[in-house]
Design a protein around this motif. Structure first.
Motif, PDB file in Angstrom:
ATOM      1  N   ASP A   1      30.327  93.533  10.083  1.00  0.00           N
ATOM      2  CA  ASP A   1      31.248  94.650  10.566  1.00  0.00           C
ATOM      3  C   ASP A   1      31.213  94.503  12.175  1.00  0.00           C
ATOM      4  O   ASP A   1      32.553  94.913  12.511  1.00  0.00           O
ATOM      5  CB  ASP A   1      30.586  96.251  10.102  1.00  0.00           C
ATOM      6  CG  ASP A   1      30.587  96.344   8.511  1.00  0.00           C
ATOM      7  OD1 ASP A   1      31.712  96.292   8.101  1.00  0.00           O
ATOM      8  OD2 ASP A   1      29.471  96.482   8.069  1.00  0.00           O
ATOM      9  N   VAL A   2      30.505  94.437  12.685  1.00  0.00           N
ATOM     10  CA  VAL A   2      30.316  94.257  14.280  1.00  0.00           C
ATOM     11  C   VAL A   2      29.647  92.994  14.567  1.00  0.00           C
ATOM     12  O   VAL A   2      28.461  93.071  14.530  1.00  0.00           O
ATOM     13  CB  VAL A   2      29.673  95.741  14.859  1.00  0.00           C
ATOM     14  CG1 VAL A   2      29.935  95.702  16.407  1.00  0.00           C
ATOM     15  CG2 VAL A   2      30.545  96.787  14.275  1.00  0.00           C
ATOM     16  N   ALA A   3      30.058  92.323  15.371  1.00  0.00           N
ATOM     17  CA  ALA A   3      29.435  91.040  15.987  1.00  0.00           C
ATOM     18  C   ALA A   3      29.187  91.754  17.693  1.00  0.00           C
ATOM     19  O   ALA A   3      30.154  91.848  18.389  1.00  0.00           O
ATOM     20  CB  ALA A   3      30.150  89.885  16.122  1.00  0.00           C
ATOM     21  N   LEU A   4      28.078  91.830  18.164  1.00  0.00           N
ATOM     22  CA  LEU A   4      27.721  92.359  19.584  1.00  0.00           C
ATOM     23  C   LEU A   4      27.416  90.950  20.274  1.00  0.00           C
ATOM     24  O   LEU A   4      26.099  90.519  20.075  1.00  0.00           O
ATOM     25  CB  LEU A   4      26.796  93.275  19.439  1.00  0.00           C
ATOM     26  CG  LEU A   4      26.388  94.089  20.894  1.00  0.00           C
ATOM     27  CD1 LEU A   4      27.581  94.639  21.301  1.00  0.00           C
ATOM     28  CD2 LEU A   4      24.938  94.722  20.798  1.00  0.00           C
ATOM     29  N   VAL A   5      28.191  90.812  21.344  1.00  0.00           N
ATOM     30  CA  VAL A   5      28.010  89.389  21.979  1.00  0.00           C
ATOM     31  C   VAL A   5      27.598  90.016  23.465  1.00  0.00           C
ATOM     32  O   VAL A   5      28.219  90.723  24.304  1.00  0.00           O
ATOM     33  CB  VAL A   5      29.522  88.711  22.099  1.00  0.00           C
ATOM     34  CG1 VAL A   5      29.123  87.334  23.014  1.00  0.00           C
ATOM     35  CG2 VAL A   5      30.012  88.178  20.914  1.00  0.00           C
ATOM     36  N   ILE A   6      26.357  89.343  23.719  1.00  0.00           N
ATOM     37  CA  ILE A   6      25.827  89.887  24.874  1.00  0.00           C
ATOM     38  C   ILE A   6      25.692  88.482  25.855  1.00  0.00           C
ATOM     39  O   ILE A   6      24.515  87.809  25.770  1.00  0.00           O
ATOM     40  CB  ILE A   6      24.205  90.451  24.629  1.00  0.00           C
ATOM     41  CG1 ILE A   6      24.281  91.469  23.634  1.00  0.00           C
ATOM     42  CG2 ILE A   6      23.585  91.078  25.899  1.00  0.00           C
ATOM     43  CD1 ILE A   6      23.302  92.274  23.074  1.00  0.00           C
ATOM     44  N   GLY A   7      26.783  88.577  26.645  1.00  0.00           N
ATOM     45  CA  GLY A   7      26.578  87.394  27.564  1.00  0.00           C
ATOM     46  C   GLY A   7      26.778  85.957  26.901  1.00  0.00           C
ATOM     47  O   GLY A   7      26.482  84.936  28.109  1.00  0.00           O
ATOM     48  N   ALA A   8      27.164  85.917  25.933  1.00  0.00           N
ATOM     49  CA  ALA A   8      27.346  84.593  25.290  1.00  0.00           C
ATOM     50  C   ALA A   8      28.966  84.344  25.708  1.00  0.00           C
ATOM     51  O   ALA A   8      29.621  85.049  25.372  1.00  0.00           O
ATOM     52  CB  ALA A   8      26.895  84.395  23.800  1.00  0.00           C
ATOM     53  N   ASN A   9      29.369  83.045  26.338  1.00  0.00           N
ATOM     54  CA  ASN A   9      30.534  82.787  26.534  1.00  0.00           C
ATOM     55  C   ASN A   9      30.955  81.434  25.859  1.00  0.00           C
ATOM     56  O   ASN A   9      31.774  81.527  24.925  1.00  0.00           O
ATOM     57  CB  ASN A   9      30.457  82.545  27.959  1.00  0.00           C
ATOM     58  CG  ASN A   9      31.917  82.840  28.659  1.00  0.00           C
ATOM     59  OD1 ASN A   9      33.117  82.537  28.103  1.00  0.00           O
ATOM     60  ND2 ASN A   9      31.812  83.319  29.827  1.00  0.00           N
ATOM     61  N   ASP A  10      30.673  80.490  26.466  1.00  0.00           N
ATOM     62  CA  ASP A  10      31.373  79.047  25.967  1.00  0.00           C
ATOM     63  C   ASP A  10      30.869  78.940  24.261  1.00  0.00           C
ATOM     64  O   ASP A  10      31.609  78.273  23.662  1.00  0.00           O
ATOM     65  CB  ASP A  10      30.722  77.707  26.563  1.00  0.00           C
ATOM     66  CG  ASP A  10      30.936  78.144  28.003  1.00  0.00           C
ATOM     67  OD1 ASP A  10      31.947  78.528  28.431  1.00  0.00           O
ATOM     68  OD2 ASP A  10      30.412  77.609  28.880  1.00  0.00           O
ATOM     69  N   VAL A  11      29.655  79.408  23.866  1.00  0.00           N
ATOM     70  CA  VAL A  11      29.339  79.360  22.444  1.00  0.00           C
ATOM     71  C   VAL A  11      30.039  80.146  21.292  1.00  0.00           C
ATOM     72  O   VAL A  11      29.983  79.987  20.329  1.00  0.00           O
ATOM     73  CB  VAL A  11      27.745  79.373  22.474  1.00  0.00           C
ATOM     74  CG1 VAL A  11      27.018  78.306  23.138  1.00  0.00           C
ATOM     75  CG2 VAL A  11      27.336  80.853  22.696  1.00  0.00           C
ATOM     76  N   THR A  12      30.895  80.956  22.067  1.00  0.00           N
ATOM     77  CA  THR A  12      31.626  81.923  21.197  1.00  0.00           C
ATOM     78  C   THR A  12      33.022  81.602  21.426  1.00  0.00           C
ATOM     79  O   THR A  12      34.038  82.350  20.735  1.00  0.00           O
ATOM     80  CB  THR A  12      31.412  83.271  21.467  1.00  0.00           C
ATOM     81  OG1 THR A  12      31.628  83.671  22.671  1.00  0.00           O
ATOM     82  CG2 THR A  12      29.932  83.761  21.083  1.00  0.00           C
ATOM     83  N   ASN A  13      33.556  80.567  22.293  1.00  0.00           N
ATOM     84  CA  ASN A  13      34.873  80.439  22.636  1.00  0.00           C
ATOM     85  C   ASN A  13      35.701  79.915  21.555  1.00  0.00           C
ATOM     86  O   ASN A  13      35.484  78.594  21.109  1.00  0.00           O
ATOM     87  CB  ASN A  13      34.820  79.741  23.840  1.00  0.00           C
ATOM     88  CG  ASN A  13      36.518  79.402  24.381  1.00  0.00           C
ATOM     89  OD1 ASN A  13      37.452  79.857  23.938  1.00  0.00           O
ATOM     90  ND2 ASN A  13      36.387  79.405  25.821  1.00  0.00           N
ATOM     91  N   PRO A  14      36.620  80.559  20.982  1.00  0.00           N
ATOM     92  CA  PRO A  14      37.590  80.109  19.921  1.00  0.00           C
ATOM     93  C   PRO A  14      38.334  78.627  20.278  1.00  0.00           C
ATOM     94  O   PRO A  14      38.821  77.794  19.389  1.00  0.00           O
ATOM     95  CB  PRO A  14      38.474  80.937  19.419  1.00  0.00           C
ATOM     96  CG  PRO A  14      37.805  82.208  20.079  1.00  0.00           C
ATOM     97  CD  PRO A  14      37.166  82.044  21.497  1.00  0.00           C
ATOM     98  N   ALA A  15      38.542  78.661  21.585  1.00  0.00           N
ATOM     99  CA  ALA A  15      39.203  77.301  22.110  1.00  0.00           C
ATOM    100  C   ALA A  15      38.362  75.917  21.647  1.00  0.00           C
ATOM    101  O   ALA A  15      38.990  74.890  21.769  1.00  0.00           O
ATOM    102  CB  ALA A  15      39.114  77.246  23.647  1.00  0.00           C
ATOM    103  N   ALA A  16      37.410  76.165  21.397  1.00  0.00           N
ATOM    104  CA  ALA A  16      36.482  74.956  20.752  1.00  0.00           C
ATOM    105  C   ALA A  16      37.010  74.439  19.560  1.00  0.00           C
ATOM    106  O   ALA A  16      36.966  73.268  19.209  1.00  0.00           O
ATOM    107  CB  ALA A  16      35.130  75.151  20.608  1.00  0.00           C
ATOM    108  N   ARG A  17      37.766  75.486  19.104  1.00  0.00           N
ATOM    109  CA  ARG A  17      38.383  74.719  17.497  1.00  0.00           C
ATOM    110  C   ARG A  17      40.033  74.575  17.770  1.00  0.00           C
ATOM    111  O   ARG A  17      40.439  74.137  16.895  1.00  0.00           O
ATOM    112  CB  ARG A  17      38.165  75.859  16.679  1.00  0.00           C
ATOM    113  CG  ARG A  17      36.493  75.825  16.020  1.00  0.00           C
ATOM    114  CD  ARG A  17      36.332  77.104  15.091  1.00  0.00           C
ATOM    115  NE  ARG A  17      34.830  77.015  14.668  1.00  0.00           N
ATOM    116  CZ  ARG A  17      34.130  78.043  13.974  1.00  0.00           C
ATOM    117  NH1 ARG A  17      35.160  78.972  13.443  1.00  0.00           N
ATOM    118  NH2 ARG A  17      33.138  77.929  13.552  1.00  0.00           N
ATOM    119  N   SER A  18      40.708  75.420  18.639  1.00  0.00           N
ATOM    120  CA  SER A  18      41.924  75.664  18.460  1.00  0.00           C
ATOM    121  C   SER A  18      42.743  74.890  19.535  1.00  0.00           C
ATOM    122  O   SER A  18      44.156  74.697  19.371  1.00  0.00           O
ATOM    123  CB  SER A  18      42.467  76.977  18.927  1.00  0.00           C
ATOM    124  OG  SER A  18      41.811  77.747  19.670  1.00  0.00           O
TER     125      SER A  18
END
Length: 461
Positions: free
Chosen positions: A379-396
């Motif tokens: 339901d909720v993904a709480l991202v705390i200071g993570a940047n590059d490892v969550t960047n959709p550009a890595a796929r798109s």
């Protein structure tokens, strides 16, 4: 005495391996460290029992000085500075090996009294140990922000210079093996390897630092094993091979997690806190912000929350506040897990160490391959200071420098809350498309403060 030394070494090796097995999980890591430390103590005692051992005053002085420096440094270091300490302590090992190789050259009259294979092993240890020491100093400087995190390179001249330095070090070593007993050659070996260590790590950006630390650790292990062969010290050979092998395996795993080859990492040029200006029309894209109260309500009415920690959590020392928040959510019947990317933070296992320090149950720490399939039910993904490892550009985005890197699939969640101080880029120096996703809400501020505010709001619900 020889039999006793052999038995002690066997016991030490068994403890090394058993201790290493304990490092596979936070629950057993402390015990594993103690077991391996006991093994090293036994190996040191066995070495001191070797016939002909002398200079006891110098040995005692070295032990005392090492303890006086190492123990306070290890006890006082903050968790945010742990990667720097690991890099520095690892480098010291390589530097010690390089100095021992120099001493061996002098005491054996240019290896004149040694078999050729021992001379080769000693010179190999000198080159690799020197590279590890000076490279680790640069890694320390970048992590401590004494040096810029961005790649520092000579552009087209970088790789030719590295090749020349390597050839110079190897050439001088070959001359020594061939019978030249000139100490200047040995000094040139160490200097050329030292400059090579500097030139290899300077062009590597902050995004690749976790892999660099692991790679230099493997170098130190290999140099120690080679020096053990030269000194005919079984304990040093085994300990060095264990460190070298485990470091090599970890380096390979982390490189795969970033979808980058080790040669590409060594070639440098990727990542840095100010490396690349954000691309696209960043100012034109809307960003949705939120507050602690709204974030608390959103999570309080969720059935499943996944926390995605990153270096921002480490900087803010927010792990204990995050644990308190998770406990409050769990009392409301909400499932909480933690998504761990292999290269989140600045060293291998950085997030695992921080969360283990806050007594987060090991079962809740989910590796990337395990947790990615669960985001669709989150339901909720709480991202705390993570940047590059969550960047959709890595796929798109095929033009992105991180394209192809496996990432945590937080965009599959029903909603995303990102805790961040600002819109600044991460170590790779690129903008994060996640921030502009319609389902993403940004909660700006210090992570520890923001989580604390969420905790207070949850207590009122």
């Amino acid at each position: 005495m020889t039999s006793l030394i052999g038995v002690l070494y066997i016991i030490a090796f068994a403890l090394f391996i058993y201790g290493l097995m304990g490092l596979t999980g936070p629950r057993t890591a402390v015990r594993g460290n103690w077991i391996a430390a006991v093994g090293m103590g036994i190996a040191v005692v066995a070495t001191l029992l070797t016939p002909g051992m002398s200079n006891w005053l110098l040995i005692a002085l070295g032990v005392v000085l090492g303890a006086l420096i190492g123990v306070p440094a290890a006890r006082k270091v903050k968790m945010t500075a742990m990667p720097q300490m690991v890099a520095l302590f690892n480098g010291v090992g390589g530097g010690a090996v390089a100095l021992i190789a120099w001493v061996e050259f002098r005491t054996s009259h240019g290896y004149a009294d040694e078999p050729r294979y021992l001379a080769i092993a000693s010179l190999f240890a000198a080159i690799v140990g020197s590279i590890s020491f000076w490279g680790s100093l640069i890694a320390f400087g970048k992590l401590q922000e004494i040096l810029p995190g961005r790649p520092i390179t000579l552009r087209k001249a970088q790789q030719p210079l590295n090749i020349v330095l390597l050839l110079a070090a190897v050439g001088c070593a070959i001359a020594i093996i061939s019978g030249a007993e000139i100490e200047l050659l040995m000094i040139l070996v160490l200097i050329a390897a030292a400059v090579l260590g500097l030139m290899v790590v300077l062009p590597i950006g902050g995004a690749d630092m976790p892999v660099v630390i692991s790679l230099l650790n493997a170098f130190t292990g290999l140099s120690a094993a080679a020096m053990g062969l030269a000194l005919q010290n079984t304990a040093l050979i085994v300990a060095g091979m264990i460190v070298g092998a485990s470091g090599s395996i970890l380096t390979n795993l982390m490189a795969k997690a970033m979808n980058r080859s080790i040669p590409a990492i060594v070639a440098g040029g990727f990542g840095g806190t100010t490396a690349i200006a954000a691309t696209g029309t960043k100012e034109a894209r809307p960003v949705r912000s939120t507050g602690a109260a709204d974030a608390a309500i959103q999570m309080a009415y969720a059935s499943k929350v996944v926390v995605v920690p990153g270096y921002g959590m480490a900087v803010a020392q927010a792990q204990h506040a995050v644990r308190e928040m998770a406990q409050l959510l769990e009392t409301k019947g909400i499932t909480v897990n933690y998504a761990i990317h292999p290269v989140a933070g600045r060293m291998p296992g950085h997030m695992n160490v921080l969360l283990a320090e806050a007594d987060v149950p090991y079962e809740q720490l989910k590796e990337m391959d395990e947790i990615n399939s669960e985001f669709a039910q989150t339901d909720v993904a709480l991202v705390i200071g993570a940047n590059d490892v969550t960047n959709p550009a890595a796929r798109s985005d095929p033009n992105s420098p991180i394209y192809g890197m496996p990432i945590l699939d937080v965009t599959a969640s029903r909603s995303v809350i990102v805790l961040k101080r600002s819109m600044n880029s991460g170590f790779a120096g690129i903008d994060n498309d996640l921030f502009y996703d319609p389902k993403t809400a940004m909660l700006f501020g210090d992570a520890k403060t923001s989580v604390g505010e969420i905790v207070e709001e949850l207590k009122t619900l």
